[in-house]
Scaffold this motif. Sequence first.
Motif, mmCIF file in Angstrom:
data_model
loop_
_atom_site.group_PDB
_atom_site.id
_atom_site.type_symbol
_atom_site.label_atom_id
_atom_site.label_comp_id
_atom_site.label_asym_id
_atom_site.label_seq_id
_atom_site.Cartn_x
_atom_site.Cartn_y
_atom_site.Cartn_z
ATOM 1 N N THR A 130 -2.929 0.342 -3.817
ATOM 2 C CA THR A 130 -2.226 -0.925 -3.649
ATOM 3 C C THR A 130 -1.664 -1.313 -5.003
ATOM 4 O O THR A 130 -2.395 -1.365 -5.996
ATOM 5 C CB THR A 130 -3.186 -2.013 -3.130
ATOM 6 O OG1 THR A 130 -3.744 -1.569 -1.901
ATOM 7 C CG2 THR A 130 -2.454 -3.312 -2.919
ATOM 8 N N ARG A 164 0.717 5.532 -0.096
ATOM 9 C CA ARG A 164 -0.115 6.726 0.041
ATOM 10 C C ARG A 164 0.425 7.813 -0.889
ATOM 11 O O ARG A 164 1.581 8.207 -0.784
ATOM 12 C CB ARG A 164 -0.114 7.233 1.476
ATOM 13 C CG ARG A 164 -1.023 8.422 1.687
ATOM 14 C CD ARG A 164 -1.027 8.864 3.128
ATOM 15 N NE ARG A 164 -1.494 7.819 4.005
ATOM 16 C CZ ARG A 164 -2.780 7.605 4.322
ATOM 17 N NH1 ARG A 164 -3.705 8.391 3.816
ATOM 18 N NH2 ARG A 164 -3.113 6.643 5.135
ATOM 19 N N PRO A 205 -4.931 9.861 -1.554
ATOM 20 C CA PRO A 205 -5.415 8.499 -1.814
ATOM 21 C C PRO A 205 -4.375 7.444 -1.448
ATOM 22 O O PRO A 205 -3.169 7.692 -1.473
ATOM 23 C CB PRO A 205 -5.694 8.499 -3.312
ATOM 24 C CG PRO A 205 -4.795 9.533 -3.873
ATOM 25 C CD PRO A 205 -4.661 10.573 -2.798
ATOM 26 N N GLU A 206 -4.856 6.280 -1.092
ATOM 27 C CA GLU A 206 -3.976 5.146 -0.810
ATOM 28 C C GLU A 206 -4.218 4.095 -1.886
ATOM 29 O O GLU A 206 -5.344 3.689 -2.123
ATOM 30 C CB GLU A 206 -4.293 4.579 0.567
ATOM 31 C CG GLU A 206 -3.270 3.598 1.051
ATOM 32 C CD GLU A 206 -3.497 3.248 2.497
ATOM 33 O OE1 GLU A 206 -3.857 2.083 2.749
ATOM 34 O OE2 GLU A 206 -3.336 4.123 3.355
ATOM 35 N N GLU A 215 0.849 -1.181 0.000
ATOM 36 C CA GLU A 215 0.000 0.000 0.000
ATOM 37 C C GLU A 215 0.886 1.232 0.000
ATOM 38 O O GLU A 215 1.835 1.335 0.764
ATOM 39 C CB GLU A 215 -0.900 0.015 1.236
ATOM 40 C CG GLU A 215 -1.931 -1.076 1.224
ATOM 41 C CD GLU A 215 -2.804 -1.049 2.455
ATOM 42 O OE1 GLU A 215 -2.578 -0.206 3.345
ATOM 43 O OE2 GLU A 215 -3.721 -1.870 2.518
#
Length: 74
Positions: A49, A42, A46-47, A40
């Motif tokens: 994957t 950042r 927004p984060e 993940e």
Amino acid sequence: MTSSTKNPRSGDFWTPARIGIAVIAVLTLVFIFENTQRTEIRLLVPEVTMPLWLALLGTGLIGALFGRYFVRRR
């Protein structure tokens, strides 16, 4: 044409500096593609994957572009 004329393709391409850069590039690619797990990240708010190799490759490319830009500005 005399034999003392230097041919640019006569083996002068692989200088010690270029060999060093090639070794570092290969080791960097091995490191990137060995890290295949998802992670993940950042991006300000927004984060996301994504695979770690993709994040490492993107970071390396951005760093190379900035390096090339600042070297050419001198």
